[in-house]
Design a protein around this motif. Structure first.
Motif, PDB file in Angstrom:
ATOM      1  N   ARG A  52       0.834  -1.206   0.000  1.00  0.00           N
ATOM      2  CA  ARG A  52       0.000   0.000   0.000  1.00  0.00           C
ATOM      3  C   ARG A  52       0.873   1.262   0.000  1.00  0.00           C
ATOM      4  N   THR A  53       1.935   1.243   0.784  1.00  0.00           N
ATOM      5  CA  THR A  53       2.826   2.400   0.886  1.00  0.00           C
ATOM      6  C   THR A  53       3.571   2.674  -0.415  1.00  0.00           C
ATOM      7  N   HIS A  54       3.861   1.611  -1.181  1.00  0.00           N
ATOM      8  CA  HIS A  54       4.720   1.767  -2.353  1.00  0.00           C
ATOM      9  C   HIS A  54       3.956   1.835  -3.675  1.00  0.00           C
ATOM     10  N   LEU A  55       2.630   1.727  -3.646  1.00  0.00           N
ATOM     11  CA  LEU A  55       1.862   1.876  -4.884  1.00  0.00           C
ATOM     12  C   LEU A  55       1.708   3.345  -5.254  1.00  0.00           C
ATOM     13  N   ALA A  56       1.931   3.641  -6.519  1.00  0.00           N
ATOM     14  CA  ALA A  56       1.661   4.983  -7.015  1.00  0.00           C
ATOM     15  C   ALA A  56       0.153   5.190  -7.105  1.00  0.00           C
ATOM     16  N   PRO A  57      -0.316   6.448  -7.117  1.00  0.00           N
ATOM     17  CA  PRO A  57      -1.751   6.682  -7.289  1.00  0.00           C
ATOM     18  C   PRO A  57      -2.278   5.962  -8.532  1.00  0.00           C
ATOM     19  N   GLY A  58      -3.357   5.209  -8.351  1.00  0.00           N
ATOM     20  CA  GLY A  58      -3.913   4.448  -9.449  1.00  0.00           C
ATOM     21  C   GLY A  58      -3.182   3.158  -9.754  1.00  0.00           C
ATOM     22  N   GLY A  59      -2.207   2.797  -8.904  1.00  0.00           N
ATOM     23  CA  GLY A  59      -1.401   1.605  -9.146  1.00  0.00           C
ATOM     24  C   GLY A  59      -2.173   0.313  -8.901  1.00  0.00           C
ATOM     25  N   THR A  60      -1.593  -0.781  -9.362  1.00  0.00           N
ATOM     26  CA  THR A  60      -2.253  -2.081  -9.341  1.00  0.00           C
ATOM     27  C   THR A  60      -1.367  -3.116  -8.657  1.00  0.00           C
ATOM     28  N   LEU A  61      -2.002  -3.968  -7.859  1.00  0.00           N
ATOM     29  CA  LEU A  61      -1.335  -5.123  -7.250  1.00  0.00           C
ATOM     30  C   LEU A  61      -1.788  -6.375  -7.988  1.00  0.00           C
TER      31      LEU A  61
END
Length: 271
Positions: free
Chosen positions: A154-163
């Motif tokens: 969660r901390t390392h996802l960019a805005p709009g990012g996907t896991l």
């Protein structure tokens, strides 16, 4: 301290296969010696690769490959021509990956390897896509460790990012103690791979045996049986919204891999 048979949990067939050897070496499958065995057995396994790369291709920005190991997913992800950070806890696995990258100039320029624990890492970058493949989340010991992993994601996802991640569940009878054995012949040697799910257990135990003369080497690991719906619930508690789930592999196997694609929920993304 050198491990012994008493230190590991084995199925009856795996234990019987090594019981008669006068010299037995026991090690972790992800340890310095086990890394080569893992690479020989799993390095060419194409399971989930096409699906993960396809879902990652729909995202933008840099990619973080968690539990990257020797690069089974890292190298295919690099074909997308985007920066990739490959993070793993095993220096031996990363050493194998670094050697592969050294033979690929364009990939080397796009890829950075990082030695770190995927449940406790801190990078300055944010990523458009974070990948947790090869059912690596199932290697973690419990829900608390998975929660730490998801917190880092969660901390390392960019805005709009996907896991993009995978998990493994049981499609057959969980009451069965049947131990599956697969014989694998590679250029590096022959291996017997034992998979044992004790009745009622929430973990399956992997044992890899290779023999040279009178010496047997035993590499072990265990993998959680993590139902996709249970993982979905954990993701939602961690502030993610699961956008897609898809089964991987044949439907008639005892174990069934499932791919999940998630983004941060609006509430989590605005916090």
């Amino acid at each position: 301290m050198t491990a012994t048979l008493e230190d590991v949990q084995l199925g009856p067939r795996a234990r019987a296969s090594v019981a008669s050897f006068s010299h037995l070496v026991v090690d972790d499958l992800y340890g310095p010696d086990g890394a080569d065995a893992y690479e020989a057995i799993a390095g060419r396994d194409a399971t989930e690769v096409r699906e993960i790369v396809a879902h990652t291709s729909r995202t933008t920005g840099a990619i973080l490959d968690l539990a990257a190991g020797s690069g089974r997913l890292t190298l295919p992800l690099l074909t997308l021509r985007r920066p990739v950070v490959a993070l793993d806890l095993s220096p031996a696995m990363l050493d194998i990956l670094d050697k592969k990258l050294a033979r690929r100039d364009s990939a080397r320029r796009l890829c950075r390897t990082v030695h770190a624990d995927m449940t406790r890492f801190s990078l300055e970058e944010r990523f458009g896509c974070i990948v947790v493949g090869t059912t690596s989340i199932s290697l973690l010991p419990d829900a608390a460790a998975r929660a730490r992993l998801l917190d880092c994601v969660r901390t390392h996802l960019a805005p709009g990012g996907t896991l993009v991640l995978t998990t493994v569940g049981v499609s057959g009878d969980r009451r069965s103690d049947e131990e599956q054995v697969t014989e694998v012949a590679t250029d590096a040697g022959a291996y017997s791979v034992f998979e044992w799910l004790p009745a009622g257990s929430d973990r399956r135990f992997i044992s890899v045996v290779t023999v040279t003369g009178t010496t047997a080497r035993l590499f072990t690991s265990s993998i959680a049986v993590l139902d996709p719906e249970d993982l979905r619930a954990e993701l939602e508690r961690a502030g993610f919204e699961v956008r897609e789930t898809a089964p991987l592999g044949p439907p008639d196997g005892r174990y069934r891999d499932t791919l999940l694609v998630a983004t941060l929920s609006r509430a989590a993304g605005s916090s």
